[in-house]
Design a protein around this motif. Structure first.
Motif, PDB file in Angstrom:
ATOM      1  N   HIS A  20      10.412  10.331   9.814  1.00 10.25           N
ATOM      2  CA  HIS A  20      10.571   8.667  10.448  1.00 10.25           C
ATOM      3  C   HIS A  20      10.117   7.803   9.617  1.00 10.25           C
ATOM      4  O   HIS A  20      10.114   6.565   9.039  1.00 10.25           O
ATOM      5  CB  HIS A  20       9.322   8.665  11.638  1.00 10.25           C
ATOM      6  N   GLY A  21      10.451   8.489   8.207  1.00 12.08           N
ATOM      7  CA  GLY A  21       9.881   6.858   7.007  1.00 12.08           C
ATOM      8  C   GLY A  21       9.044   7.197   6.557  1.00 12.08           C
ATOM      9  O   GLY A  21       8.247   6.634   5.899  1.00 12.08           O
ATOM     10  N   TYR A  22       7.573   7.829   7.131  1.00 14.77           N
ATOM     11  CA  TYR A  22       6.800   8.306   6.744  1.00 14.77           C
ATOM     12  C   TYR A  22       5.964   9.003   5.562  1.00 14.77           C
ATOM     13  O   TYR A  22       6.681  10.294   5.620  1.00 14.77           O
ATOM     14  CB  TYR A  22       5.369   9.087   7.897  1.00 14.77           C
ATOM     15  N   ILE A  23       5.179   9.204   4.397  1.00 15.75           N
ATOM     16  CA  ILE A  23       4.706   9.575   4.030  1.00 15.75           C
ATOM     17  C   ILE A  23       4.010  10.814   3.981  1.00 15.75           C
ATOM     18  O   ILE A  23       3.276  10.218   4.914  1.00 15.75           O
ATOM     19  CB  ILE A  23       3.561   8.687   3.097  1.00 15.75           C
ATOM     20  N   VAL A  24       4.233  11.916   3.878  1.00 17.96           N
ATOM     21  CA  VAL A  24       3.586  12.775   3.916  1.00 17.96           C
ATOM     22  C   VAL A  24       2.760  13.826   3.174  1.00 17.96           C
ATOM     23  O   VAL A  24       3.816  14.403   2.362  1.00 17.96           O
ATOM     24  CB  VAL A  24       3.758  14.525   4.692  1.00 17.96           C
ATOM     25  N   PRO A  70       0.400  -0.975  -0.052  1.00 15.71           N
ATOM     26  CA  PRO A  70      -0.002   0.163   0.329  1.00 15.71           C
ATOM     27  C   PRO A  70       0.761   1.712  -0.043  1.00 15.71           C
ATOM     28  O   PRO A  70       0.325   2.380  -0.525  1.00 15.71           O
ATOM     29  CB  PRO A  70      -0.748   0.109   1.640  1.00 15.71           C
ATOM     30  N   MET A  71       2.216   1.229   0.115  1.00 16.54           N
ATOM     31  CA  MET A  71       2.791   2.518   0.471  1.00 16.54           C
ATOM     32  C   MET A  71       4.086   2.937   0.199  1.00 16.54           C
ATOM     33  O   MET A  71       4.982   1.447   0.211  1.00 16.54           O
ATOM     34  CB  MET A  71       3.015   2.549   1.827  1.00 16.54           C
ATOM     35  N   LEU A  72       4.564   2.741  -0.700  1.00 19.46           N
ATOM     36  CA  LEU A  72       5.427   2.982  -1.305  1.00 19.46           C
ATOM     37  C   LEU A  72       6.512   4.068  -1.194  1.00 19.46           C
ATOM     38  O   LEU A  72       6.181   5.885  -1.429  1.00 19.46           O
ATOM     39  CB  LEU A  72       6.324   3.169  -3.567  1.00 19.46           C
ATOM     40  N   ALA A  73       7.174   3.954   0.099  1.00 20.41           N
ATOM     41  CA  ALA A  73       7.903   5.048   0.577  1.00 20.41           C
ATOM     42  C   ALA A  73       9.407   5.640   0.465  1.00 20.41           C
ATOM     43  O   ALA A  73       9.608   5.762  -0.395  1.00 20.41           O
ATOM     44  CB  ALA A  73       7.873   4.743   2.534  1.00 20.41           C
ATOM     45  N   THR A  74      10.141   4.504   0.809  1.00 17.90           N
ATOM     46  CA  THR A  74      11.724   4.671   0.421  1.00 17.90           C
ATOM     47  C   THR A  74      11.815   3.754  -0.868  1.00 17.90           C
ATOM     48  O   THR A  74      12.786   3.821  -1.433  1.00 17.90           O
ATOM     49  CB  THR A  74      12.719   3.811   1.602  1.00 17.90           C
ATOM     50  N   LEU A 112      -1.229   8.453   5.428  1.00 22.12           N
ATOM     51  CA  LEU A 112      -2.220   7.833   5.560  1.00 22.12           C
ATOM     52  C   LEU A 112      -2.416   7.172   6.727  1.00 22.12           C
ATOM     53  O   LEU A 112      -2.968   6.818   7.887  1.00 22.12           O
ATOM     54  CB  LEU A 112      -2.668   6.842   4.856  1.00 22.12           C
ATOM     55  N   GLY A 113      -1.059   7.391   7.518  1.00 23.55           N
ATOM     56  CA  GLY A 113      -0.634   6.742   8.696  1.00 23.55           C
ATOM     57  C   GLY A 113       0.508   5.444   8.697  1.00 23.55           C
ATOM     58  O   GLY A 113       1.071   5.346   6.798  1.00 23.55           O
ATOM     59  N   ASP A 114       0.376   4.462   9.804  1.00 27.93           N
ATOM     60  CA  ASP A 114       1.147   3.681   9.492  1.00 27.93           C
ATOM     61  C   ASP A 114      -0.298   2.166   8.751  1.00 27.93           C
ATOM     62  O   ASP A 114      -0.669   1.819   9.546  1.00 27.93           O
ATOM     63  CB  ASP A 114       1.150   2.558  10.285  1.00 27.93           C
ATOM     64  N   ALA A 115       0.580   2.059   7.287  1.00 31.87           N
ATOM     65  CA  ALA A 115      -0.467   0.804   6.734  1.00 31.87           C
ATOM     66  C   ALA A 115      -1.240  -0.151   7.530  1.00 31.87           C
ATOM     67  O   ALA A 115      -2.725  -0.907   7.525  1.00 31.87           O
ATOM     68  CB  ALA A 115      -0.603   0.846   5.280  1.00 31.87           C
ATOM     69  N   GLY A 116       0.001  -0.969   7.984  1.00 35.48           N
ATOM     70  CA  GLY A 116      -0.084  -2.272   8.447  1.00 35.48           C
ATOM     71  C   GLY A 116      -1.120  -2.351   9.443  1.00 35.48           C
ATOM     72  O   GLY A 116      -1.767  -2.645   9.772  1.00 35.48           O
ATOM     73  N   ASP A 117      -0.801  -1.196  10.589  1.00 40.23           N
ATOM     74  CA  ASP A 117      -1.254  -0.861  11.365  1.00 40.23           C
ATOM     75  C   ASP A 117      -2.862  -0.666  11.489  1.00 40.23           C
ATOM     76  O   ASP A 117      -3.904  -1.090  11.719  1.00 40.23           O
ATOM     77  CB  ASP A 117      -0.871   0.437  12.333  1.00 40.23           C
TER      78      ASP A 117
HETATM   79  N1  URA Z   1       5.307   2.322   5.642  1.00 39.36           N
HETATM   80  C1  URA Z   1       3.813   2.893   6.133  1.00 39.36           C
HETATM   81  O1  URA Z   1       2.767   1.816   6.413  1.00 39.36           O
HETATM   82  N2  URA Z   1       3.212   4.071   5.892  1.00 39.36           N
HETATM   83  C2  URA Z   1       3.893   5.170   5.148  1.00 39.36           C
HETATM   84  O2  URA Z   1       3.805   7.099   5.567  1.00 39.36           O
HETATM   85  C3  URA Z   1       5.249   4.932   5.387  1.00 39.36           C
HETATM   86  C4  URA Z   1       5.622   3.192   4.943  1.00 39.36           C
END
Ligand code: URA
Length: 210
Positions: free
Chosen positions: A192-196, A133-137, A199-204
């Motif tokens: 912290h590597g979160y996308i801005v 769900p998240m293409l972050a780094t 939507l937060g931590d997708a897994g959580d």
């Molecule tokens: N993984 C996530 O779940 N959320 C982010 O914003 C970045 C990585």
């Protein structure tokens, strides 16, 4: 070679994404929205699948009508959040095979380390859609796709709900042959590597673990 990046601007996608982004959205609604978004992204990512004509008989007449042709599909989920978008994809692609790749980040080298890998034996003959769900780094996506290429996979697509410009740049640098489909390209990654705004931590949020 420049990677193809498709941001799906369809109003329904954007509407559902906005609700998914909201911190007020409950776990059950978040899951449902992610499932619906995944189906719509799968629809776009399969837009160019080849078809062939098949002779059928309707209740009224015989005709030649299109059915899917070419390579069979495999969806590969990057654990664990990738599993949250599998269901929506399978809704649309019920015959697809499923693979899983588990990666964690080594705390010292910060490199992705594989802890689980299971894909169909004939994966090399399939069109593989890698989902997270998240293409972050972009590091997990790069590692997962490299691993699949080592298995002989040559047709690949990547689907995410959100992408950071940094993740797109990394994936495009290492795998420019892999088109990227996403509902939105956000502003940036934070420290912290979160996308801005993300939507937060997708897994959580999918599994209700926070
Ligand atoms: N993984 C996530 O779940 N959320 C982010 O914003 C970045 C990585």
């Amino acid at each position: 070679m420049k990677a193809e990046v498709q941001e799906i601007r369809h109003p329904l996608v954007q509407h559902k994404l906005t609700h998914a982004r909201s911190a007020d959205t409950t776990t059950d609604n978040f899951r449902r929205l992610v499932r619906e978004l995944a189906a719509m992204l799968a629809y776009e990512a399969t837009r160019d699948l080849p078809t062939e004509l098949s002779r059928i008989r309707t209740p009224v007449a015989e005709c030649d009508a299109p059915i899917l042709a070419g390579k069979k599909l495999c969806i590969v989920s990057i654990l664990r959040a990738g599993n949250g978008i599998l269901d929506g994809m399978i809704d649309l692609l019920p015959g697809a095979r499923i693979g899983h790749i588990g990666l964690y980040r080594d705390p010292e080298t910060l490199e992705p380390v594989e802890y689980y890998f299971k894909v169909p034996d004939d994966v090399a003959e399939r069109l593989v859609i890698v989902v997270d769900p998240m293409l972050a780094t972009g590091n997990s996506a790069v590692a997962a796709i490299s691993r699949l290429k080592e298995c002989g996979v040559s047709s690949l697509k990547f689907v995410s709900i959100l992408a950071a410009p940094e993740g797109i740049a990394t994936l495009a640098e290492f795998h420019p042959d892999v088109p990227i489909f996403t509902a939105a390209i956000d502003e940036k990654l934070n420290e912290h590597g979160y996308i801005v705004p993300g939507l937060g931590d997708a897994g959580d949020r999918i599994f209700g673990t926070q």
